[in-house]
Scaffold this motif. Structure first.
Motif, PDB file in Angstrom:
ATOM      1  N   ASN A  72       0.850  -1.186   0.000  1.00 50.81           N
ATOM      2  CA  ASN A  72       0.000   0.000   0.000  1.00 50.81           C
ATOM      3  C   ASN A  72       0.891   1.242   0.000  1.00 50.81           C
ATOM      4  O   ASN A  72       1.368   1.697   1.040  1.00 50.81           O
ATOM      5  N   ALA A  73       1.112   1.784  -1.206  1.00 48.55           N
ATOM      6  CA  ALA A  73       1.922   2.993  -1.357  1.00 48.55           C
ATOM      7  C   ALA A  73       1.062   4.194  -1.689  1.00 48.55           C
ATOM      8  O   ALA A  73       1.565   5.212  -2.174  1.00 48.55           O
ATOM      9  N   ALA A  74      -0.247   4.088  -1.437  1.00 43.97           N
ATOM     10  CA  ALA A  74      -1.174   5.180  -1.756  1.00 43.97           C
ATOM     11  C   ALA A  74      -1.218   6.171  -0.602  1.00 43.97           C
ATOM     12  O   ALA A  74      -1.233   5.790   0.568  1.00 43.97           O
ATOM     13  N   VAL A 105       0.974  -7.830   3.988  1.00 42.49           N
ATOM     14  CA  VAL A 105       0.642  -6.461   3.603  1.00 42.49           C
ATOM     15  C   VAL A 105       1.752  -5.540   4.089  1.00 42.49           C
ATOM     16  O   VAL A 105       2.156  -5.602   5.259  1.00 42.49           O
ATOM     17  N   ILE A 106       2.242  -4.698   3.200  1.00 43.06           N
ATOM     18  CA  ILE A 106       3.278  -3.719   3.525  1.00 43.06           C
ATOM     19  C   ILE A 106       2.679  -2.330   3.331  1.00 43.06           C
ATOM     20  O   ILE A 106       2.165  -2.012   2.255  1.00 43.06           O
ATOM     21  N   LEU A 107       2.734  -1.513   4.360  1.00 44.24           N
ATOM     22  CA  LEU A 107       2.177  -0.166   4.311  1.00 44.24           C
ATOM     23  C   LEU A 107       3.305   0.862   4.301  1.00 44.24           C
ATOM     24  O   LEU A 107       4.172   0.846   5.175  1.00 44.24           O
ATOM     25  N   ILE A 108       3.281   1.758   3.302  1.00 45.51           N
ATOM     26  CA  ILE A 108       4.229   2.872   3.258  1.00 45.51           C
ATOM     27  C   ILE A 108       3.593   4.049   3.985  1.00 45.51           C
ATOM     28  O   ILE A 108       2.635   4.642   3.502  1.00 45.51           O
ATOM     29  N   SER A 109       4.114   4.382   5.152  1.00 45.37           N
ATOM     30  CA  SER A 109       3.611   5.505   5.930  1.00 45.37           C
ATOM     31  C   SER A 109       4.640   6.638   5.842  1.00 45.37           C
ATOM     32  O   SER A 109       5.205   6.875   4.779  1.00 45.37           O
ATOM     33  N   ALA A 110       4.886   7.367   6.913  1.00 43.06           N
ATOM     34  CA  ALA A 110       5.856   8.461   6.900  1.00 43.06           C
ATOM     35  C   ALA A 110       6.480   8.613   8.276  1.00 43.06           C
ATOM     36  O   ALA A 110       5.814   8.406   9.293  1.00 43.06           O
ATOM     37  N   ILE A 111       7.759   8.979   8.323  1.00 46.25           N
ATOM     38  CA  ILE A 111       8.468   9.080   9.592  1.00 46.25           C
ATOM     39  C   ILE A 111       7.889  10.183  10.474  1.00 46.25           C
ATOM     40  O   ILE A 111       7.996  10.137  11.702  1.00 46.25           O
ATOM     41  N   GLU A 118      -0.021  17.429  14.871  1.00 47.09           N
ATOM     42  CA  GLU A 118      -1.460  17.719  14.817  1.00 47.09           C
ATOM     43  C   GLU A 118      -1.907  18.104  13.406  1.00 47.09           C
ATOM     44  O   GLU A 118      -2.350  19.224  13.157  1.00 47.09           O
ATOM     45  N   THR A 119      -1.762  17.178  12.461  1.00 44.48           N
ATOM     46  CA  THR A 119      -2.282  17.408  11.113  1.00 44.48           C
ATOM     47  C   THR A 119      -3.210  16.259  10.754  1.00 44.48           C
ATOM     48  O   THR A 119      -3.075  15.138  11.282  1.00 44.48           O
ATOM     49  N   ASP A 120      -4.147  16.520   9.838  1.00 39.76           N
ATOM     50  CA  ASP A 120      -5.032  15.440   9.411  1.00 39.76           C
ATOM     51  C   ASP A 120      -4.253  14.348   8.703  1.00 39.76           C
ATOM     52  O   ASP A 120      -4.627  13.170   8.750  1.00 39.76           O
ATOM     53  N   TYR A 121      -3.143  14.720   8.068  1.00 37.44           N
ATOM     54  CA  TYR A 121      -2.301  13.715   7.408  1.00 37.44           C
ATOM     55  C   TYR A 121      -1.738  12.733   8.432  1.00 37.44           C
ATOM     56  O   TYR A 121      -1.865  11.506   8.281  1.00 37.44           O
ATOM     57  N   ALA A 122      -1.113  13.260   9.483  1.00 35.86           N
ATOM     58  CA  ALA A 122      -0.518  12.396  10.508  1.00 35.86           C
ATOM     59  C   ALA A 122      -1.582  11.555  11.203  1.00 35.86           C
ATOM     60  O   ALA A 122      -1.395  10.348  11.435  1.00 35.86           O
ATOM     61  N   LYS A 123      -2.715  12.168  11.527  1.00 36.45           N
ATOM     62  CA  LYS A 123      -3.767  11.449  12.245  1.00 36.45           C
ATOM     63  C   LYS A 123      -4.348  10.310  11.413  1.00 36.45           C
ATOM     64  O   LYS A 123      -4.567   9.203  11.915  1.00 36.45           O
ATOM     65  N   THR A 124      -4.594  10.574  10.125  1.00 37.43           N
ATOM     66  CA  THR A 124      -5.175   9.517   9.287  1.00 37.43           C
ATOM     67  C   THR A 124      -4.152   8.440   8.963  1.00 37.43           C
ATOM     68  O   THR A 124      -4.502   7.263   8.873  1.00 37.43           O
ATOM     69  N   LYS A 125      -2.897   8.818   8.802  1.00 38.24           N
ATOM     70  CA  LYS A 125      -1.859   7.811   8.580  1.00 38.24           C
ATOM     71  C   LYS A 125      -1.735   6.885   9.791  1.00 38.24           C
ATOM     72  O   LYS A 125      -1.627   5.654   9.643  1.00 38.24           O
ATOM     73  N   LEU A 126      -1.748   7.467  10.976  1.00 38.57           N
ATOM     74  CA  LEU A 126      -1.656   6.662  12.195  1.00 38.57           C
ATOM     75  C   LEU A 126      -2.879   5.765  12.351  1.00 38.57           C
ATOM     76  O   LEU A 126      -2.768   4.610  12.787  1.00 38.57           O
ATOM     77  N   ALA A 127      -4.054   6.286  12.005  1.00 35.62           N
ATOM     78  CA  ALA A 127      -5.260   5.464  12.089  1.00 35.62           C
ATOM     79  C   ALA A 127      -5.172   4.295  11.116  1.00 35.62           C
ATOM     80  O   ALA A 127      -5.586   3.167  11.438  1.00 35.62           O
ATOM     81  N   GLY A 128      -4.625   4.541   9.931  1.00 33.67           N
ATOM     82  CA  GLY A 128      -4.442   3.461   8.971  1.00 33.67           C
ATOM     83  C   GLY A 128      -3.453   2.415   9.450  1.00 33.67           C
ATOM     84  O   GLY A 128      -3.637   1.215   9.237  1.00 33.67           O
ATOM     85  N   GLU A 129      -2.390   2.872  10.113  1.00 34.35           N
ATOM     86  CA  GLU A 129      -1.422   1.939  10.679  1.00 34.35           C
ATOM     87  C   GLU A 129      -2.076   1.048  11.735  1.00 34.35           C
ATOM     88  O   GLU A 129      -1.841  -0.172  11.786  1.00 34.35           O
ATOM     89  N   LEU A 142       6.291   0.640   7.075  1.00 30.88           N
ATOM     90  CA  LEU A 142       7.504   1.399   6.771  1.00 30.88           C
ATOM     91  C   LEU A 142       7.213   2.886   6.923  1.00 30.88           C
ATOM     92  O   LEU A 142       6.241   3.398   6.358  1.00 30.88           O
ATOM     93  N   ARG A 143       8.087   3.564   7.648  1.00 29.06           N
ATOM     94  CA  ARG A 143       7.960   5.005   7.837  1.00 29.06           C
ATOM     95  C   ARG A 143       9.217   5.696   7.306  1.00 29.06           C
ATOM     96  O   ARG A 143      10.118   6.068   8.065  1.00 29.06           O
ATOM     97  N   PRO A 144       9.310   5.901   6.005  1.00 30.33           N
ATOM     98  CA  PRO A 144      10.525   6.500   5.452  1.00 30.33           C
ATOM     99  C   PRO A 144      10.643   7.979   5.765  1.00 30.33           C
ATOM    100  O   PRO A 144       9.649   8.677   5.973  1.00 30.33           O
ATOM    101  N   SER A 145      11.882   8.454   5.783  1.00 36.55           N
ATOM    102  CA  SER A 145      12.138   9.882   5.843  1.00 36.55           C
ATOM    103  C   SER A 145      11.945  10.446   4.430  1.00 36.55           C
ATOM    104  O   SER A 145      11.268   9.830   3.595  1.00 36.55           O
TER     105      SER A 145
END
Length: 426
Positions: A72-74, A105-111, A118-129, A142-145
């Motif tokens: 999941n790289a979306a 399943v491999i999930l590409i998240s973010a470091i 406190e952003t919707d990006y971080a919150k939704t990424k964490l919820a997906g994780e 995976l949480r790449p830089s």
């Protein structure tokens, strides 16, 4: 193995697909528009699918037959589909994948996707994780830089654009925000190893390169690589950066957005030694990558054109707005002259003036909202050519006017074509 790559048409997704196919795997990649990805990588199957609408398990069940691994790289950094893409869609996908017997399943998240951001990006990424962790699937997160490549997209394009500015390089605040960048090929190699090996199940890894660099150092290295000579740093106060971010949010496609600024401030540094030990190889440094691939003229073009894209968009929109306002306020005499020269009934003068002005206003809006710049480019070309031919036929003397009211349409046509060529950053 047969591997499904979500977001296969993206900056990261394309490289993952190429790495997997190059090592003997069968790959099915999802893309919103199949034609944009068709034939891009030999041996890849493309599945046209709007991921933001695939939020029920039944949407996925028929697509997972024979799939061994899902990557999941979306993801999106801003936009109204963030909740659907990061949370609702994965929930449906993981339910269907468990029922279909998908192995991994491999999930590409973010470091920088952390609870303290406190952003919707971080919150939704964490919820997906969390959804993936709670599923019954064999998972790896995976949480790449910062991910950079031989090309660029998003944040890396912004870096190149900043490095390519003449004489001055603006930096947010002191420019001391930290990154531990990793090259796309090293991230792709990481994903392939996790697909092939069982040792990474239930683990969260932070793919990073071997060195941590500040934003200033990154910009200096990119500028030196581009061969553009020295430049001076200009500190941009953070309140101004936040204002520019809000403007970018409003425009929907500006070079800076509130989320990208917040994620940068949050920090993107990682533990290089820990990642190298975990994955079994040491990613290349930025210097090694840049040395192995000297900058080409296309790289300098892209860097120099990056900030010209929004500038041209704004200028074209302003041109059409000004044309609409002038037509409504001072265009009566010119419209009457045109109708008379064409031999049309004078009753058409007023509808023609108002109609053309409203058309110009619509084009201004179209230029601002058309993210691909394709349809707006065609619409502008048709209107400018139409105006030029009609007015030039009725009032041919205008071609010889020293102020060039018709001749100026020629560089405008070229500017529209340039915008159409560089306006689509996807």
């Amino acid at each position: 193995m047969r591997i499904l790559v979500l977001g296969g048409g993206g900056f990261i997704g394309r490289h993952l697909v190429a790495e997997l196919i190059g090592n003997g795997h069968q790959v099915v990649a999802t893309a919103r528009h199949e034609r944009r990805l068709r034939g891009a990588i030999a041996g890849m199957s493309v599945l046209e699918l709007d991921l933001a609408k695939a939020i029920q398990p039944d949407d996925w069940a028929p697509l997972l037959a024979g799939i061994d691994v899902i990557v999941n790289a979306a993801g999106i950094l801003r936009g109204r589909d963030m909740q659907r893409l990061h949370v609702d869609m994965p929930r449906a996908l993981y339910t269907a994948a468990e029922a279909a017997g998908v192995k991994r399943v491999i999930l590409i998240s973010a470091i920088s996707a952390r609870p303290d951001v406190e952003t919707d990006y971080a919150k939704t990424k964490l919820a997906g994780e969390e959804l993936l962790r709670r599923s019954g699937l064999n998972w790896t997160i995976l949480r790449p830089s910062l991910v950079y490549g031989d090309g660029s997209y998003g944040g890396t394009s912004l870096l190149r654009g900043m490095a390519g500015l003449p004489w001055l390089m603006p930096v947010p605040g002191a420019g001391d925000f930290a990154f531990t960048p990793i090259h796309l090929s090293d991230l792709a190699h990481t994903v392939r190893r996790i697909c092939e090996e069982d040792d990474f199940a239930g683990r969260v890894l932070e793919p990073v390169g071997p060195e941590t660099l500040t934003l200033r150092r990154l910009l200096m290295r990119y500028r030196a690589w581009l061969g553009l000579g020295p430049a001076y740093f200009v500190k941009v106060p953070m309140p101004l950066m936040r204002l520019l971010g809000r403007i970018g949010d409003w425009l929907g496609d500006g070079p800076i957005a509130t989320n990208s600024l917040a994620q940068m401030i949050a920090g993107n540094a990682g533990d290089s030694v820990a990642f190298a030990q975990a994955i079994g190889f040491e990613p290349r440094s930025l210097d090694a990558v840049l040395t192995a691939r000297p900058a080409q003229v296309q790289d300098r073009w892209h860097a120099r054109l990056f900030f010209l894209v929004p500038a041209i968009t704004a200028v074209l929109a302003l041109l059409w707005v000004a044309s609409a306002i002038l037509g409504l306020t001072t265009g009566a005499a010119k419209t009457t002259e045109l109708v008379s020269a064409l031999g049309w009934p004078m009753a058409l003068a007023e509808p023609l003036r108002i109609g053309s002005s409203l058309l110009d206003l619509c084009l201004a809006i179209f230029v601002l909202i058309d993210r691909s710049a394709r349809r707006s480019t065609l619409a502008q070309l048709i209107v400018v050519l139409g105006y030029s031919l009609l007015i030039g036929f009725a009032l041919p003397a205008l071609w010889l006017d020293p102020l060039g009211p018709l001749l100026k349409n020629l560089p405008i046509l070229i500017l529209i074509l340039v915008h159409g060529a560089i306006g689509d950053k996807r």
